[in-house]
Design a protein around this motif. Structure first.
Motif, PDB file in Angstrom:
ATOM      1  N   SER A 268       0.827  -1.211   0.000  1.00  0.00           N
ATOM      2  CA  SER A 268       0.000   0.000   0.000  1.00  0.00           C
ATOM      3  C   SER A 268       0.858   1.256   0.000  1.00  0.00           C
ATOM      4  O   SER A 268       0.575   2.226  -0.717  1.00  0.00           O
ATOM      5  CB  SER A 268      -0.922  -0.015   1.231  1.00  0.00           C
ATOM      6  N   ASP A 269       1.933   1.235   0.770  1.00  0.00           N
ATOM      7  CA  ASP A 269       2.846   2.387   0.791  1.00  0.00           C
ATOM      8  C   ASP A 269       3.506   2.583  -0.567  1.00  0.00           C
ATOM      9  O   ASP A 269       3.587   3.701  -1.080  1.00  0.00           O
ATOM     10  CB  ASP A 269       3.915   2.190   1.866  1.00  0.00           C
ATOM     11  N   ALA A 279       4.925  -7.375  -7.541  1.00  0.00           N
ATOM     12  CA  ALA A 279       4.252  -8.544  -6.964  1.00  0.00           C
ATOM     13  C   ALA A 279       3.271  -8.033  -5.915  1.00  0.00           C
ATOM     14  O   ALA A 279       3.538  -7.043  -5.243  1.00  0.00           O
ATOM     15  CB  ALA A 279       5.255  -9.504  -6.333  1.00  0.00           C
ATOM     16  N   GLU A 280       2.135  -8.679  -5.817  1.00  0.00           N
ATOM     17  CA  GLU A 280       1.113  -8.259  -4.862  1.00  0.00           C
ATOM     18  C   GLU A 280       0.781  -9.409  -3.919  1.00  0.00           C
ATOM     19  O   GLU A 280       0.862 -10.581  -4.283  1.00  0.00           O
ATOM     20  CB  GLU A 280      -0.146  -7.801  -5.599  1.00  0.00           C
ATOM     21  N   VAL A 342       6.996 -16.426  -4.245  1.00  0.00           N
ATOM     22  CA  VAL A 342       8.010 -15.374  -4.386  1.00  0.00           C
ATOM     23  C   VAL A 342       8.098 -14.472  -3.157  1.00  0.00           C
ATOM     24  O   VAL A 342       9.143 -13.857  -2.909  1.00  0.00           O
ATOM     25  CB  VAL A 342       7.749 -14.508  -5.638  1.00  0.00           C
ATOM     26  N   LEU A 343       7.011 -14.369  -2.383  1.00  0.00           N
ATOM     27  CA  LEU A 343       7.039 -13.498  -1.212  1.00  0.00           C
ATOM     28  C   LEU A 343       7.562 -14.201   0.035  1.00  0.00           C
ATOM     29  O   LEU A 343       8.161 -13.566   0.898  1.00  0.00           O
ATOM     30  CB  LEU A 343       5.632 -12.932  -0.944  1.00  0.00           C
ATOM     31  N   SER A 344       7.352 -15.492   0.133  1.00  0.00           N
ATOM     32  CA  SER A 344       7.834 -16.208   1.325  1.00  0.00           C
ATOM     33  C   SER A 344       9.235 -16.774   1.133  1.00  0.00           C
ATOM     34  O   SER A 344       9.945 -17.019   2.111  1.00  0.00           O
ATOM     35  CB  SER A 344       6.864 -17.326   1.713  1.00  0.00           C
ATOM     36  N   ILE A 365      14.206  -6.740  -7.163  1.00  0.00           N
ATOM     37  CA  ILE A 365      14.393  -5.667  -6.176  1.00  0.00           C
ATOM     38  C   ILE A 365      13.067  -4.988  -5.893  1.00  0.00           C
ATOM     39  O   ILE A 365      12.728  -4.692  -4.739  1.00  0.00           O
ATOM     40  CB  ILE A 365      15.437  -4.647  -6.672  1.00  0.00           C
ATOM     41  N   ALA A 366      12.287  -4.758  -6.941  1.00  0.00           N
ATOM     42  CA  ALA A 366      11.007  -4.068  -6.773  1.00  0.00           C
ATOM     43  C   ALA A 366      10.051  -4.867  -5.896  1.00  0.00           C
ATOM     44  O   ALA A 366       9.391  -4.305  -5.012  1.00  0.00           O
ATOM     45  CB  ALA A 366      10.392  -3.788  -8.137  1.00  0.00           C
ATOM     46  N   TYR A 367       9.969  -6.202  -6.101  1.00  0.00           N
ATOM     47  CA  TYR A 367       9.011  -6.919  -5.262  1.00  0.00           C
ATOM     48  C   TYR A 367       9.576  -7.219  -3.880  1.00  0.00           C
ATOM     49  O   TYR A 367       8.812  -7.407  -2.925  1.00  0.00           O
ATOM     50  CB  TYR A 367       8.436  -8.153  -5.972  1.00  0.00           C
TER      51      TYR A 367
END
Length: 548
Positions: A268-269, A279-280, A342-344, A365-367
């Motif tokens: 959100s930031d 990535a969301e 990808v997030l964990s 880097i972005a995600y």
């Protein structure tokens, strides 16, 4: 060796803001920066304080030794594993497996990991080991199963069809010896004949002889290419490593809702600051996968995304239903049934290894920017994020043609068609465009008064007059194109050279994202790789042209 920094205008992505330190708000997402000298010492000290909160080092050493030995590890790699088990820190990066090693950027990432580890060891005065993480738990077969090689002025796609059966991870998708023989024959047919081509094909044949999966092939190729560099390999889908990850899997399941909140708040930031998300955090997603055993093919397991439910965890098709207690029990007793997304994965990577720094590409880097708060939720800190060094390899023929036609890489990337057309027009002293434009102007100047008078006297023919004017211009343009085609025929050799330049340096996308290493090894042996390894480490990740 000749290298040249290739500067491109900085963009406005989250990655650009982080690397260039142009937005102080982004520092909230990344606790360290590679250009801050004190951050290396801070990160090392933080890892020293958290030794007891990571996976067992001795168990890690045993698992890595077994895996690397099975893929032809050099003595340097086995020594590096001993150092890691004995307390060394790690610089880590990784990529999904790819046919014949995938695109060149996989090689570039490994080069960056090795260079950054050496630089960090010199900087800190303590052992730092390079580690390459093969993301074998991913199930995107379409991305892993192909590569591209130039052939007769065109781009040739080599690909392996996904075997029939459940959609599972790349590391659990078996390939038969017949598949490797077929793919090697196709590669041999595509590569031009060179003095080193037989040696390359023989080596690749030996490397695939024991490869049961695409991940096995990737590991064997990397172990061969970087045998003297002490590069440690691991497969994220290795069952031996998953056993070591069990405690963190349990934490991820127990604190799953809080993890999603951490991802979502950071995302959100990032969005509020005007940056696009790479990535969301999907609402309700556990950010974990589950391997479901197939009844018809019990030797294969389908990899299925998990979601949180009121009772625990399930998939969207109703094939898997686990209470919270059942999920925790399976994570403890059969952790190989779970897999990261990808997030964990970055958090699991940091639990498994003492990650001083992570080498990432621009999209990664972005995600990673939305993962920092999740690290802290787990009582950890995101490691130093290092941009992957980036290269364009310029072979001798391309270098000669760049000079011959007075072109730069920017010309190839941004304005190739215009420069190509300009060159063609110049070969006939520029008369073509000017004469046709002047002729068109004169014809219309003579014809326009007549059409105007006809329209005034006979309004019903106004539409026909306008169409007739358009047809006249089209006829002139038709003749211009035919003359241009004749010019192209006369300068066919030069135009092929120009098209080859584009194919070799920017084949529709950056070279490193498309082309495979095989044509370079076939022509230069390992000299091109030695040149890359000799490039001084650059923590800014700037792009370089490397003349072979």
């Amino acid at each position: 060796m000749k290298t040249q920094v290739h500067e491109r205008r900085p963009g406005s992505t989250l990655t650009d803001a982080y690397v260039g330190r142009t937005d102080p708000r982004v520092r909230e997402l990344f606790p360290y920066h590679p250009l801050e000298a004190g951050d290396w010492e801070r990160r090392a000290a933080q890892l020293d304080d958290q030794v007891g909160n990571r996976a067992d080092r001795e168990g890690l050493g045993r698992a890595l030794t077994a895996y690397n030995r099975s893929h032809g590890a050099s003595s340097q790699t086995l020594q590096a594993i001993e150092r890691l088990a004995g307390g060394a820190l790690a610089v880590v990066g990784g990529q999904q497996a790819g046919l014949w090693g995938g695109p060149l950027m996989v090689i570039h990432k490994a080069v960056t990991i090795i260079a950054a580890a050496r630089d960090a060891e010199r900087r800190l005065g303590r052992p730092v080991v390079p580690v390459f993480w093969i993301a074998g738990e991913d199930h995107d077969w379409e991305e892993a199963s192909h590569t591209y090689v130039p052939e007769d002025g065109k781009l040739r796609k080599l690909a392996v069809e996904r075997p029939a059966g459940p959609r599972t991870s790349v590391s659990q998708t078996p390939l038969t010896p017949d598949v490797w023989e077929q793919e090697l024959a196709e590669l041999a047919a595509v590569l031009p004949d060179t003095a080193r081509k037989p040696e390359l094909l023989t080596k690749l044949q030996s490397l695939t002889a024991g490869a049961q999966t695409m991940s096995d092939q990737q590991a064997a190729i990397l172990a061969w290419l970087f045998a003297g560099e002490g590069l440690v390999l691991l497969d994220a889908d290795d069952p031996a490593l998953r056993q070591l990850e069990a405690p963190m899997l349990q934490r991820m399941l127990a604190d799953n809702g809080e993890l999603e909140e951490a991802y979502t708040a950071a995302a959100s930031d990032v969005s509020a600051w005007g940056y696009a998300l790479q990535a969301e955090a999907e609402h309700g997603s556990a950010n974990l996968f589950y391997y479901r055993k197939e009844t018809l093919t019990p030797e294969r397991s389908e990899r299925i995304k998990l979601y949180r439910t009121a009772e625990g965890f399930a998939d969207r098709r109703g094939l898997i239903r686990l209470t919270a207690d059942e999920a925790l029990a399976q994570a403890a007793d059969a952790p190989e049934r779970f897999s990261n997304n990808v997030l964990s994965r970055p958090i699991m990577q940091d639990y498994l290894l003492p990650v001083l720094a992570a080498v990432l590409g621009p999209g990664e880097i972005a995600y990673w920017g939305i993962i920092g708060r999740a690290f802290r939720l787990m009582g950890m800190e995101m490691p130093i994020v290092l941009p992957r060094m980036s290269f364009t390899l310029i072979d001798e023929t391309s270098a000669k043609h760049l000079e011959k036609y007075d072109l730069t890489l920017d010309d190839i990337i941004d304005r190739f068609e215009a420069r190509r057309d300009d060159w063609l027009a110049e070969q006939d002293e520029g008369w073509l465009e000017a004469r046709f434009e002047e002729t068109k102007r004169q014809l219309l100047a003579l014809y326009e008064p007549l059409l105007g008078e006809v329209t005034e006297r006979m309004p019903g023919l106004a539409g026909l007059a306008a169409k007739n004017r358009e047809l006249l211009g089209e006829q002139v343009e038709f003749m211009r194109r035919r003359v241009l085609a004749e010019l192209e025929r006369r300068h066919e050799v030069a135009l092929r050279q120009l098209d080859r330049l584009r194919l070799m340096l920017h084949p529709g996308a950056p070279q490193e994202r498309v082309l495979n290493f095989a044509p370079y090894w076939s022509r230069y042996g390992d000299e091109w790789l030695r040149q890359l390894l000799a490039v001084p480490y650059d923590p800014s990740g700037r792009h370089r042209l490397v003349y072979l």
